[in-house]
Design a protein around this motif. Structure first.
Motif, PDB file in Angstrom:
ATOM      1  N   UNK B 186       0.824  -1.224   0.000  1.00  0.00           N
ATOM      2  CA  UNK B 186       0.000   0.000   0.000  1.00  0.00           C
ATOM      3  C   UNK B 186       0.857   1.273   0.000  1.00  0.00           C
ATOM      4  N   UNK B 187       2.128   1.122  -0.285  1.00  0.00           N
ATOM      5  CA  UNK B 187       3.058   2.243  -0.152  1.00  0.00           C
ATOM      6  C   UNK B 187       2.669   3.449  -1.005  1.00  0.00           C
ATOM      7  N   UNK B 188       2.088   3.164  -2.149  1.00  0.00           N
ATOM      8  CA  UNK B 188       1.708   4.253  -3.059  1.00  0.00           C
ATOM      9  C   UNK B 188       0.776   5.253  -2.373  1.00  0.00           C
ATOM     10  N   UNK B 189       0.013   4.787  -1.427  1.00  0.00           N
ATOM     11  CA  UNK B 189      -0.958   5.661  -0.737  1.00  0.00           C
ATOM     12  C   UNK B 189      -0.271   6.675   0.167  1.00  0.00           C
ATOM     13  N   UNK B 190       1.022   6.487   0.397  1.00  0.00           N
ATOM     14  CA  UNK B 190       1.725   7.368   1.336  1.00  0.00           C
ATOM     15  C   UNK B 190       2.301   8.614   0.661  1.00  0.00           C
TER      16      UNK B 190
END
Lengths: 180, 399
Positions: B186-190
Motif C-alpha cells: 500500500x506504499x503508493x498511498x503514502x
C-alpha cells in the motif's frame, strides 16, 4: 521528596516575572524594587533578587520556578539560582535595540548550566516588533553552535509558557510521556 | 415549548469536534438544513455549545482538552453511553429526535448559571482510546493581568482556543491507519503529487513576493486569495473550512494561476476568517491539509530526518505529538517510519508534521553516510526518577 527547579532568565522587561506568574500554583514571590538606573525607561520596577513561583503536582512533587534578576549587576545570584536546575527558559524582548546581543550575553553567562541541562527561548513583544524574525534568532544560535526551541510567546498566556517548558522537557528526553 | 426553544431567537452557536471529514460534512449538512434552524455552526471560537464525537482514537485526550478550555454544555455523540459533567449523550447512529432533545437540554443548560467544570474531568475511555502516550494541546488561558492589552489578548486567546479544538477534531493529518504505512503493497498511498498541490502554488507565491509586491490567486473557486511574503500578509474572503477543502483538489484542473497585482495590504484588508490572518500559520495549514498523512513523491521514508530549526509551535496549528517528534529529530536524526515506531505515535502525524516543517525549510533528510559523519546531540540518558518527574510535570502542564 526531591525538589526541582526551572530557571527563567533574560533582560529587564522581557517577561520573566509574568511567565512565572502564568505557571505558578501559588501567588508569586517577587522582590521588585523601584528601578534607579538605566532600566527605568523600560519598567518602573525591576526584580532585584529573584522571582519565585511553584508548580505543585498530583504526585506531591514540586517544581520551583526561579526568575533571575534582569539587571546584570545582580549576576552573582545566577550560579546560586541555577544549581540543580532542570533547565533554562530564556525570555527575550523583541523590541529591545539588540536582542541578539542579549541572547549571546545570557547564553554565555549560563553556558555551563546550559551544557549540563537544556535551553529554550521565548521571544516576547513580537506583536509590537516583527523584526528580527525567529529565523534570525535560529541563525544566530547556529552561529553559537546551538539549535534549541525558539518560540514567539506572550508571557501572560499560560499556554505559551507551558509550551516552552514542555519543549524544554522534550528536548531533554523526546521519549518521555505524560503520566496517564 | 420546542418551537419556542428552537425558534430563531434562541438559535445557539455550536462547533463540531472529533469528527472525520466525512462525518463532519454529513453533520454540517444535517444542521444547515434551513428548515431546522436549530443552531448555527461557527468556527470562530464564539460557540456556546460543543458537539463532539467521542468515538475517535484520541477521545480521552480530546475530552480533556475540550474541558480545559470550554465549560459550557456539550453534546456527546457516542456508540456507548457517556455520563460526563454538563454533557448530553446522543447514541450513535444519531437519530434526529434524540439529537434535538439533547440540543434542547443543552440550550436549557445555557440559560442556567454556568457550573464550574473541573478541567481534569475524566473521560470514559473508549476501547480504541490510547490515553498513555497521547500529547495534548494545553489550555489557551490568559493570566489575570488587567492591562490595556487585555482586550486584544483575550481575542487572540479565543482564536487560539478555537484553533486547537477545531483543528484537532477535524483530523488535520488525515485518517490513514498505521497498518497502511507498514504494508509495502500500500506504499503508493503514502505519497502525494506536490506539483499538483495548492502548497506548491502558495510557496511559489511566497517566492514571487519575497522582496515585495502582492500576488493574487486566480481560479480559486471564484474567491480571492492575496499573499505578500514581504509584508507577511494574507487575505481572503473564504471561511477556513472552505479554503481547506481546496487543498484536496489539484491546482491544474481547472488551473489556478498566480498574478502580480498592484495592491497593498491596506487596500485589501485582513482575511474575514481570523484563522486565515497569519501567513506563517496559513502555509503550515496548507502543508498539513495537502499532506493528510502523506509526503510528496521523492521523499525517502527511510532516510534520517534532521531538524534544522524549531517551528514556532505556539503560533501554528497544533499537530498532536509535534513537540516530541521535532525534539527527536533535533537530537537524533530518525527516519519517518522509525520516528513513529520510536515514539509510539501514529504515522500520519509524523508524515504531516514533516511536510509542514519542510514547507518552512526546517527539516532535511540525511543519507546514512552523512549521518555517521554529522555531529548531533544524543538525548541524555534519563533516570527513571527524572522521567517520572517529567511525566508528572507534563501532565500538570496539560500535555
Amino acid at each position: 521528596m526531591a525538589q526541582h527547579k526551572i530557571i527563567f532568565a533574560g533582560p529587564v522587561g522581557a517577561g520573566k516575572t509574568t511567565a512565572i506568574r502564568s505557571l505558578s500554583d501559588i501567588p508569586i514571590v517577587t522582590t521588585d524594587e523601584d528601578a534607579t538606573d538605566m532600566t527605568t525607561n523600560r519598567k518602573p520596577q525591576t526584580t532585584v533578587a529573584m522571582d519565585y513561583g511553584l508548580i505543585k503536582m498530583d504526585s506531591g512533587e514540586r517544581v520551583h520556578l526561579y526568575g533571575t534578576p534582569g539587571q546584570e549587576r545582580f549576576d552573582f545570584m545566577w550560579d546560586i539560582l541555577t544549581e540543580g536546575g532542570l533547565g533554562l527558559v530564556l525570555m527575550l524582548d523583541n523590541t529591545r535595540t539588540n536582542p541578539f546581543q542579549d541572547m549571546s550575553f545570557y547564553v554565555n553567562a549560563f553556558k555551563d548550566f546550559i551544557e549540563e541541562t537544556q535551553l529554550v527561548i521565548g521571544v516576547t513583544r513580537m506583536d509590537e516588533s516583527r523584526k528580527p524574525e525567529l529565523a534570525e534568532y535560529s541563525k544566530h544560535l547556529a552561529s553559537l553552535g546551538m539549535m534549541v526551541p525558539v518560540f514567539e510567546v506572550d508571557a501572560r498566556r499560560k499556554r505559551d509558557v507551558s509550551l516552552l517548558v514542555q519543549a524544554l522537557l522534550f528536548s531533554i528526553d523526546p521519549g518521555v510521556v505524560s503520566e496517564a | 415549548m420546542l418551537n419556542r426553544l428552537f425558534g430563531k431567537k434562541t438559535t445557539p452557536k455550536v462547533c463540531l469536534m472529533g469528527m472525520n471529514e466525512r462525518a463532519l460534512n454529513v453533520f454540517t449538512m444535517f444542521l444547515n438544513d434551513p428548515s431546522k434552524n436549530w443552531c448555527e455552526i461557527v468556527s470562530d471560537g464564539s460557540h456556546e455549545i460543543v458537539i463532539v464525537d467521542l468515538d475517535s482514537m484520541d477521545s480521552s485526550r480530546l475530552w480533556m482538552d475540550l474541558r480545559r478550555d470550554f465549560e459550557g454544555p456539550v453534546i456527546v455523540l457516542s456508540v456507548s453511553k457517556r455520563e460526563l459533567a454538563n454533557a448530553y449523550w446522543v447514541e450513535k447512529p444519531v437519530k434526529p429526535e434524540q439529537f434535538k432533545h439533547a440540543l434542547e437540554q443543552a440550550k436549557l443548560a445555557l440559560a442556567k448559571p454556568s457550573a464550574k467544570v473541573l478541567p481534569q474531568q475524566p473521560a470514559q475511555a473508549t476501547p480504541l482510546s490510547k490515553p498513555k502516550a497521547t500529547p495534548a494541546i494545553p489550555s489557551g488561558s490568559t493570566s489575570g493581568l488587567a492591562s490595556e492589552a487585555a482586550a486584544p489578548l483575550a481575542s487572540a486567546a479565543a482564536t487560539v482556543m478555537s484553533e486547537n479544538l477545531d483543528e484537532r477534531s477535524q483530523n488535520c493529518c488525515g485518517d490513514l491507519a498505521d497498518e497502511v504505512y507498514l504494508d509495502l503493497s500500500q506504499r503508493e498511498r503514502l505519497f502525494y503529487d506536490y506539483e499538483q498541490s495548492l502548497l506548491s502554488l502558495l510557496l511559489e507565491a511566497m517566492r514571487m513576493t519575497a522582496k515585495g509586491g502582492m500576488v493574487s490567486f486566480v481560479g480559486l473557486a471564484g474567491r480571492p486569495l492575496y499573499v505578500s511574503a514581504a509584508e507577511g500578509f494574507v487575505s481572503t474572503t473564504m471561511p477556513e473550512a472552505f479554503f481547506r477543502s481546496l487543498c484536496v483538489r489539484s491546482v491544474t484542473s481547472p488551473a489556478i494561476t498566480l498574478v502580480l497585482v498592484d495592491k497593498t495590504s491596506a487596500d485589501i484588508g485582513p482575511s474575514a476568517d481570523r484563522r486565515l490572518q497569519r501567513l506563517d500559520n496559513l502555509v503550515w495549514k496548507v502543508a498539513l491539509w495537502s499532506s493528510r498523512g502523506r509526503v510528496s513523491r521523492g521523499v525517502s521514508l527511510d532516510a534520517p530526518v534532521r531538524l534544522r530549526a524549531w517551528p514556532n509551535i505556539p503560533r501554528l496549528m497544533s499537530v498532536p505529538h509535534s513537540l516530541r517528534i521535532v525534539a527527536l529529530w533535533a537530537s537524533q536524526p530518525t527516519s519517518l517510519l522509525e520516528t513513529a515506531g520510536k515514539l509510539g505515535v501514529p504515522h500520519r502525524y509524523v508524515f504531516s508534521l514533516y511536510c509542514a516543517c519542510n514547507a518552512f525549510g526546517l527539516v532535511e533528510q540525511l543519507d546514512a553516510t552523512a549521518l555517521a559523519k554529522s555531529k548531533h546531540t544524543v538525548a541524555r540518558a534519563m533516570t527513571q526518577e527524572k522521567r517520572s518527574l517529567f511525566g508528572s510535570l507534563l501532565k500538570k502542564l496539560g500535555f
